[in-house]
Design an enzyme around this catalytic site. Structure first.
Site, short mmCIF file in Angstrom:
data_model
loop_
_atom_site.label_atom_id
_atom_site.label_comp_id
_atom_site.label_asym_id
_atom_site.label_seq_id
_atom_site.Cartn_x
_atom_site.Cartn_y
_atom_site.Cartn_z
N ASP A 286 -13.38 -4.43 16.21
CA ASP A 286 -12.25 -4.96 15.44
C ASP A 286 -12.28 -6.48 15.56
O ASP A 286 -11.80 -7.04 16.55
CB ASP A 286 -10.93 -4.37 15.98
CG ASP A 286 -9.75 -4.65 15.06
OD1 ASP A 286 -9.92 -5.40 14.07
OD2 ASP A 286 -8.66 -4.12 15.33
N HIS B 229 -8.70 -4.07 2.27
CA HIS B 229 -9.14 -3.41 3.51
C HIS B 229 -10.21 -2.36 3.18
O HIS B 229 -10.03 -1.16 3.46
CB HIS B 229 -7.89 -2.76 4.14
CG HIS B 229 -8.00 -2.42 5.59
ND1 HIS B 229 -8.97 -1.61 6.11
CD2 HIS B 229 -7.22 -2.80 6.64
CE1 HIS B 229 -8.77 -1.48 7.41
NE2 HIS B 229 -7.71 -2.20 7.76
N GLU C 168 -13.54 -6.45 5.18
CA GLU C 168 -12.32 -6.80 4.45
C GLU C 168 -12.27 -8.29 4.09
O GLU C 168 -12.50 -9.13 4.96
CB GLU C 168 -11.10 -6.48 5.34
CG GLU C 168 -11.16 -5.09 5.93
CD GLU C 168 -10.16 -4.91 7.08
OE1 GLU C 168 -9.09 -5.55 7.05
OE2 GLU C 168 -10.46 -4.15 8.00
N ARG D 142 0.81 -1.22 0.00
CA ARG D 142 0.00 0.00 0.00
C ARG D 142 0.84 1.26 0.00
O ARG D 142 0.31 2.36 -0.14
CB ARG D 142 -0.98 -0.01 1.18
CG ARG D 142 -0.35 0.05 2.56
CD ARG D 142 -1.41 0.10 3.67
NE ARG D 142 -0.82 0.15 5.00
CZ ARG D 142 -1.50 0.44 6.11
NH1 ARG D 142 -2.79 0.69 6.04
NH2 ARG D 142 -0.90 0.46 7.29
O1 TA6 Z 1 -8.18 -4.46 9.65
C1 TA6 Z 1 -8.38 -3.91 10.91
C2 TA6 Z 1 -7.09 -3.31 11.38
O2 TA6 Z 1 -6.07 -4.26 11.37
C3 TA6 Z 1 -7.36 -2.68 12.76
O3 TA6 Z 1 -6.71 -3.35 13.79
C4 TA6 Z 1 -7.01 -1.22 12.58
O4 TA6 Z 1 -5.92 -0.79 13.25
C5 TA6 Z 1 -7.01 -1.04 11.08
O5 TA6 Z 1 -6.68 -2.26 10.50
C6 TA6 Z 1 -6.28 0.14 10.45
O6 TA6 Z 1 -4.92 -0.06 10.31
P1 TA6 Z 1 -4.01 1.11 9.73
O7 TA6 Z 1 -2.60 0.59 9.73
O8 TA6 Z 1 -4.49 1.40 8.32
O9 TA6 Z 1 -4.21 2.29 10.64
#
Ligand code: TA6
Length: 289
Positions: A202, A159, A260, A89
């Site tokens: 989450d 995501h 996701e 990303r």
């Molecule tokens: O997919 C959920 C997650 O892993 C959460 O734990 C949360 O922190 C989110 O992703 C966002 O992650 P990021 O690194 O984009 O802030």
């Protein structure tokens, strides 16, 4: 290579500091993808934006973008030594092709192992990301081609940040009875018939063998994912955690829900010379009374 029919608009554009490609179908549906991260920033159906993109997202071409569809590869979250949610990303992808046939558009982007990936992950690979757009339907496919002579082991996710008008009125159906892991409390359980959201959320679910339905007012979104993703992750930061995230406005949590297609607890192994594919398919409809 760009091939477009007469009725389909296909244009390069800038979004912040990002180079992007936009495709607009004759009926008006459109998709906007940034080459940075192969990141889908926008999907518009019937004039309505389907993805949440934070107004405070950092669009500098180096930072992970808050919203749209971050492509997390080859690591989910902090489950390994790589940067959080992997490096894909945060890397520039190549725009390989844009094709339009009738009322369908296809965009392909690619990321191959390079000096920056090898510095942190000594693995040869070619990843491709396919974006298939037809009226009301978006299908996103990640392909991982192991071009190495050793197995390629990865976790990851599409995501997807879905736009909702009010998280308090949002319901997600279809996970009933699936194994659930609440990452906030490290508690295992089973999914309820209807998921609702009134705080930080989450959770990692065993993927359901059928489509999920997201409902918020008259808007209904159907989500499917390929069997190759073992999990579905559902995330909303809630008000308190949202306030700690500098790239979200204070009320951002109320306008988004991440659903996701993911591989979280046990990684995928792709044999030498083999290709893995995983997709998420979204169908947008408005219910009329
Ligand atoms: O997919 C959920 C997650 O892993 C959460 O734990 C949360 O922190 C989110 O992703 C966002 O992650 P990021 O690194 O984009 O802030």
């Amino acid at each position: 290579m760009v091939q477009a029919g007469a009725d389909v608009a296909c244009a390069s554009e800038r979004y912040g500091d990002l180079s992007c490609q936009r495709i607009t179908l004759p009926g008006g549906d459109s998709v906007l993808v940034a080459l940075h991260g192969a990141h889908v920033l926008s999907w518009i159906v019937g004039g309505v934006e389907q993805f949440y993109l934070s107004p405070r997202a950092v669009l500098d071409g180096r930072t992970a973008i808050r919203g749209g569809v971050p492509l997390c590869f080859p690591q989910f979250n902090q489950r390994g030594p790589l940067p959080r949610h992997g490096f894909a990303r945060n890397m520039p992808w190549d725009l390989q092709s844009v094709e339009v046939r009738g009322d369908a558009a296809h965009i392909t982007l690619a990321l191959a192992a390079n000096s920056a990936t090898r510095a942190i992950w000594p693995q040869s690979f070619i990843a491709a990301f396919n974006i298939d757009l037809t009226p009301g339907v978006l299908r996103l496919t990640l392909s991982v081609n192991n071009t190495d002579s050793i197995p390629l082991v990865f976790s990851g996710a599409l995501h997807t940040y879905l736009a909702v008008s009010d998280i308090a009125r949002t319901q997600l159906m279809g996970l009933e009875g699936q194994a659930q892991w609440d990452a906030l409390n490290d508690v295992h359980g089973v999914a309820a018939p209807v998921l609702t959201f009134d705080g930080e959320f989450d959770r990692v679910y065993a993927a359901a063998p059928h489509a999920l339905t997201l409902r918020c007012g008259p808007r209904v979104l159907t989500l499917e994912q390929s069997e190759t993703w073992s999990h579905t992750v559902v995330w909303n930061p809630g008000a308190e955690r949202c306030a700690q995230l500098s790239d979200l406005p204070p009320d951002g949590y109320a306008q988004m829900l991440c659903v996701e297609a993911a591989q979280v607890t046990e990684p995928v192994t792709v044999g030498a010379g083999e290709v893995w594919q995983g997709w998420q398919r979204l169908v947008s409809t408005i219910e009329t009374c």
